[in-house]
Design a protein around this motif. Structure first.
Motif, short mmCIF file in Angstrom:
data_model
loop_
_atom_site.label_atom_id
_atom_site.label_comp_id
_atom_site.label_asym_id
_atom_site.label_seq_id
_atom_site.Cartn_x
_atom_site.Cartn_y
_atom_site.Cartn_z
N SER A 1 0.77 -1.22 -0.12
CA SER A 1 0.04 -0.04 0.02
C SER A 1 0.86 1.42 -0.16
O SER A 1 0.23 2.29 -0.14
CB SER A 1 -0.85 -0.15 1.17
OG SER A 1 -0.32 0.03 2.43
N ARG A 2 2.10 1.03 0.08
CA ARG A 2 3.08 2.23 0.22
C ARG A 2 3.67 2.46 -1.27
O ARG A 2 3.98 1.42 -2.07
CB ARG A 2 4.29 1.98 0.90
CG ARG A 2 5.14 3.04 1.11
CD ARG A 2 6.12 2.84 2.06
NE ARG A 2 6.98 3.99 2.28
CZ ARG A 2 8.22 4.13 2.87
NH1 ARG A 2 8.68 2.80 3.27
NH2 ARG A 2 8.90 5.01 2.72
N GLY A 3 3.65 3.83 -1.88
CA GLY A 3 4.01 3.94 -3.14
C GLY A 3 5.42 4.59 -3.16
O GLY A 3 5.76 5.42 -2.26
N PHE A 4 5.97 4.24 -4.46
CA PHE A 4 7.38 4.83 -4.76
C PHE A 4 7.33 5.10 -6.22
O PHE A 4 7.04 4.18 -7.16
CB PHE A 4 8.41 3.51 -4.47
CG PHE A 4 8.40 2.93 -3.21
CD1 PHE A 4 9.48 3.71 -2.19
CD2 PHE A 4 7.65 1.99 -2.61
CE1 PHE A 4 9.37 3.04 -0.73
CE2 PHE A 4 7.76 1.36 -1.39
CZ PHE A 4 8.71 2.24 -0.57
N VAL A 5 7.77 6.43 -6.31
CA VAL A 5 8.22 6.95 -7.86
C VAL A 5 9.63 6.57 -7.87
O VAL A 5 10.22 7.32 -7.55
CB VAL A 5 7.47 8.34 -7.95
CG1 VAL A 5 7.76 8.64 -9.44
CG2 VAL A 5 6.09 8.56 -7.73
N LEU A 6 9.62 5.66 -9.23
CA LEU A 6 10.94 5.65 -9.65
C LEU A 6 11.12 6.53 -10.86
O LEU A 6 10.17 6.40 -11.96
CB LEU A 6 11.12 4.01 -10.16
CG LEU A 6 12.77 3.86 -10.53
CD1 LEU A 6 13.66 3.85 -9.39
CD2 LEU A 6 12.71 2.36 -11.05
N THR B 1 11.65 8.37 -5.28
CA THR B 1 11.14 9.47 -4.64
C THR B 1 9.60 8.85 -3.70
O THR B 1 8.84 8.33 -4.58
CB THR B 1 10.48 10.73 -5.30
OG1 THR B 1 11.71 11.40 -5.70
CG2 THR B 1 10.01 11.88 -4.50
N ALA B 2 9.54 9.15 -2.34
CA ALA B 2 8.57 8.48 -1.88
C ALA B 2 7.63 9.59 -1.21
O ALA B 2 6.72 9.16 -0.39
CB ALA B 2 8.96 7.41 -0.77
N SER B 3 7.66 10.61 -1.71
CA SER B 3 6.61 11.75 -1.13
C SER B 3 5.83 12.08 -2.26
O SER B 3 6.01 11.66 -3.42
CB SER B 3 7.63 12.99 -1.15
OG SER B 3 8.10 13.69 -2.13
N LEU B 4 4.52 12.71 -1.79
CA LEU B 4 3.64 13.05 -2.76
C LEU B 4 4.04 14.32 -3.53
O LEU B 4 3.26 14.65 -4.69
CB LEU B 4 2.24 13.28 -1.86
CG LEU B 4 1.62 12.40 -1.44
CD1 LEU B 4 0.39 13.05 -0.54
CD2 LEU B 4 0.85 11.37 -2.42
N ASP B 5 5.16 14.96 -3.36
CA ASP B 5 5.57 15.98 -4.29
C ASP B 5 5.62 15.79 -5.70
O ASP B 5 5.29 16.41 -6.44
CB ASP B 5 6.75 16.67 -3.52
CG ASP B 5 6.72 17.42 -2.21
OD1 ASP B 5 5.64 17.48 -1.87
OD2 ASP B 5 7.70 17.64 -1.78
#
Length: 193
Positions: A87-92, A112-116
Motif C-alpha cells: 500500500s506504500r508508493g514509490f516513484v522511480l 522518491t517516496a513523497s507526494l511532491d
C-alpha cells in the motif's frame, strides 16, 4: 567463457534482477526488478518494473491521495512493485527532477517516496521518465547473494526502455536479451561444471 555472475562485492544498486526459471512457482516468476539499493551489510531493496497494476488506476489513486488537478495533465504507469508494503508508493524516475524525499539511486535514476513528485506529474511537469510502484521487494543481508548463487536471478545493466517502457509483457524477454540469452534455452535445472 564469459561469466554471468555479477561482482557481488561491488553491489548491484542500479542494476536489473531478472528472474530465472527456478522462480517459476514463486510470485517473482518472470519478474524484472530494478535494484534501488544493495549492500552485503544491509541487504537489498528493489521494485518490480514489469507487473502492470490494474487497480487502482492512476487517476483513481491521485483522487484517493487528494492530488490535484483532476483529471491529471499527465499520467504515469503503475506497477505492483513487490509483496512488501504493497500500500506504500514509490516513484522511480529519471534524475532530471528531484524534491523532498528523493534519493539518488545512481546518476540517472532517482527514487522518491513523497507526494511532491505526484503533484508535479499531475500538473504536467516533473521527471521525463517515471513509474509509480505500489510495494517493493526486499532481501536480508546475504539473502540476495545466496539466491544469485543458486541461479534464481541474473543481474543485468539497467536501461530506460526496460525500466520505464510501457510494454510490460516484453520486459523480461528484453532484459534477458540484453545479456544475449534466449529464454527458450533456459533450464530450471541448476548445475556446476
Amino acid at each position: 567463457m564469459v561469466s554471468l555472475q555479477p561482482d557481488l562485492d561491488a553491489g548491484l544498486t542500479g542494476r536489473l534482477l531478472i528472474a530465472m526459471p527456478a522462480l517459476v512457482a514463486s510470485p517473482f516468476a518472470q519478474s524484472v526488478i530494478f535494484l534501488c539499493a544493495h549492500s552485503t551489510e544491509d541487504g537489498a531493496m528493489g521494485l518490480v518494473v514489469n507487473r502492470r497494476l490494474g487497480q487502482p488506476g492512476f487517476d483513481e489513486l491521485l483522487e484517493q491521495l487528494g492530488v490535484a488537478p483532476r483529471p491529471p495533465r499527465r499520467r504515469i504507469m503503475l506497477c505492483a512493485g513487490g509483496p512488501v508494503e504493497n500500500s506504500r508508493g514509490f516513484v522511480l524516475h529519471s534524475a532530471d527532477w528531484t524534491g523532498d524525499g528523493s534519493l539518488a539511486v545512481d546518476d540517472s535514476v532517482v527514487l522518491t517516496a513523497s507526494l511532491d513528485v505526484l503533484k508535479v506529474i499531475a500538473g504536467g511537469a516533473g521527471p521525463r521518465h517515471a513509474l509509480l510502484a505500489l510495494g517493493h521487494a526486499t532481501w536480508a543481508p546475504g539473502q540476495l547473494e545466496q539466491e544469485i548463487q543458486q541461479n534464481a536471478w541474473l543481474a543485468a545493466p539497467s536501461n530506460d526502455s526496460i525500466v520505464f517502457g510501457s510494454d510490460h509483457d516484453s520486459k523480461w524477454r528484453r532484459a534477458l536479451g540484453s545479456l544475449n540469452i534466449d529464454p527458450i534455452r533456459l533450464s530450471s535445472v541448476v548445475g556446476h561444471a
